[in-house]
Design a protein around this motif. Structure first.
Motif, mmCIF file in Angstrom:
data_model
loop_
_atom_site.group_PDB
_atom_site.id
_atom_site.type_symbol
_atom_site.label_atom_id
_atom_site.label_comp_id
_atom_site.label_asym_id
_atom_site.label_seq_id
_atom_site.Cartn_x
_atom_site.Cartn_y
_atom_site.Cartn_z
ATOM 1 N N GLU A 1 1.507 7.247 6.278
ATOM 2 C CA GLU A 1 0.348 7.375 7.172
ATOM 3 C C GLU A 1 -0.841 6.560 6.664
ATOM 4 O OE1 GLU A 1 -1.953 8.182 10.416
ATOM 5 O OE2 GLU A 1 0.201 8.414 10.164
ATOM 6 N N VAL A 2 -1.048 6.524 5.364
ATOM 7 C CA VAL A 2 -2.120 5.689 4.807
ATOM 8 C C VAL A 2 -1.873 4.222 5.169
ATOM 9 C CG1 VAL A 2 -3.135 4.817 2.646
ATOM 10 C CG2 VAL A 2 -2.719 7.276 2.936
ATOM 11 N N ALA A 3 -0.634 3.775 5.025
ATOM 12 C CA ALA A 3 -0.286 2.397 5.369
ATOM 13 C C ALA A 3 -0.433 2.138 6.871
ATOM 14 C CB ALA A 3 1.134 2.080 4.905
ATOM 15 N N LEU B 1 3.021 5.911 -2.765
ATOM 16 C CA LEU B 1 4.198 6.699 -3.131
ATOM 17 C C LEU B 1 4.279 6.860 -4.648
ATOM 18 C CD1 LEU B 1 6.789 8.164 -2.258
ATOM 19 C CD2 LEU B 1 7.965 5.968 -2.494
ATOM 20 N N GLU B 2 4.037 5.773 -5.362
ATOM 21 C CA GLU B 2 4.067 5.855 -6.822
ATOM 22 C C GLU B 2 2.999 6.810 -7.333
ATOM 23 O OE1 GLU B 2 4.925 5.495 -10.816
ATOM 24 O OE2 GLU B 2 6.173 5.103 -9.059
ATOM 25 N N LEU B 3 1.814 6.768 -6.730
ATOM 26 C CA LEU B 3 0.747 7.679 -7.127
ATOM 27 C C LEU B 3 1.147 9.132 -6.872
ATOM 28 C CD1 LEU B 3 -2.192 8.344 -8.004
ATOM 29 C CD2 LEU B 3 -2.813 8.061 -5.586
ATOM 30 N N PHE B 4 1.530 9.443 -5.640
ATOM 31 C CA PHE B 4 1.802 10.837 -5.266
ATOM 32 C C PHE B 4 3.088 11.373 -5.893
ATOM 33 C CE2 PHE B 4 -0.623 9.540 -1.288
ATOM 34 C CZ PHE B 4 -1.823 10.049 -1.756
ATOM 35 N N VAL C 1 0.848 -1.205 0.000
ATOM 36 C CA VAL C 1 0.000 0.000 0.000
ATOM 37 C C VAL C 1 0.874 1.243 0.000
ATOM 38 C CG1 VAL C 1 -1.630 1.345 1.412
ATOM 39 C CG2 VAL C 1 -1.995 -1.108 1.081
ATOM 40 N N ASN C 2 1.900 1.240 0.849
ATOM 41 C CA ASN C 2 2.809 2.381 0.944
ATOM 42 C C ASN C 2 3.461 2.675 -0.411
ATOM 43 O OD1 ASN C 2 5.375 3.845 1.415
ATOM 44 N ND2 ASN C 2 4.900 3.574 3.587
ATOM 45 N N LEU C 3 3.984 1.644 -1.048
ATOM 46 C CA LEU C 3 4.669 1.836 -2.334
ATOM 47 C C LEU C 3 3.706 2.279 -3.434
ATOM 48 C CD1 LEU C 3 7.127 -1.188 -2.210
ATOM 49 C CD2 LEU C 3 7.651 1.235 -1.780
ATOM 50 N N GLN D 1 12.655 3.516 -0.523
ATOM 51 C CA GLN D 1 11.489 3.458 0.361
ATOM 52 C C GLN D 1 11.376 2.076 1.004
ATOM 53 O OE1 GLN D 1 9.741 5.934 1.317
ATOM 54 N NE2 GLN D 1 7.624 5.381 1.683
ATOM 55 N N THR D 2 11.604 1.026 0.234
ATOM 56 C CA THR D 2 11.533 -0.342 0.756
ATOM 57 C C THR D 2 12.564 -0.559 1.863
ATOM 58 O OG1 THR D 2 10.732 -1.127 -1.386
ATOM 59 C CG2 THR D 2 11.620 -2.784 0.120
#
Length: 143
Positions: free
Chosen positions: A65-67, A45-48, A40-42, A121-122
């Protein structure tokens, strides 16, 4: 008016909390929830950052924060078997996760100078995860 300490989603009314699972079971489940949270985080991040072009640090913080919110739900309902959503535990989880997130975002921001941003990020997520488990097992879901 203060919010109640605990609230039950409609579909879980009357379902009692179960005993805290053994450390190894909790660690495995925490890892599964965390892996889903990482995806979800990745994706966020890709979206934003990747698609909308927002700054990396801001995008990373929002994605994190979403994750965190999704991970709280998974850990509350599956990992630690409480089956009751708690504003107190959500707050505690968020505090501990935000400490880990600060480490994660700072690490990722540093690492992205040397590698692709999704890999950075990972790695940031991996660094914060052990810290998060220790705090959450011992504090948020201490019973």
């Amino acid at each position: 008016m203060p919010l109640p300490e605990e609230f039950l989603p409609e579909e879980l009314e009357g379902v009692p909390a179960r005993a805290k699972p053994k450390l190894i079971v909790a660690l495995f489940r925490f890892g599964v929830v965390g892996a889903i949270g990482t995806a979800v985080n990745l994706l966020m991040l890709e979206l934003f950052h990747g698609q909308l072009g927002w700054g990396f640090t801001r995008s990373s913080a929002i994605a994190t924060e979403v994750a965190i919110i999704g991970n709280y739900l998974g850990n509350e309902l599956w990992t630690f078997h409480h089956r009751r959503l708690s504003l107190r535990r959500l707050g505690q989880f968020n505090v501990t996760m935000l400490i880990g997130a600060a480490v994660q975002v700072a690490s990722a921001t540093l690492f992205k100078e040397f590698m692709p941003y999704l890999l950075a990020q990972t790695l940031g997520i991996a660094i914060g995860s052990g810290l998060n488990f220790v705090f959450n097992f011992g504090w948020t879901w201490r019973r």
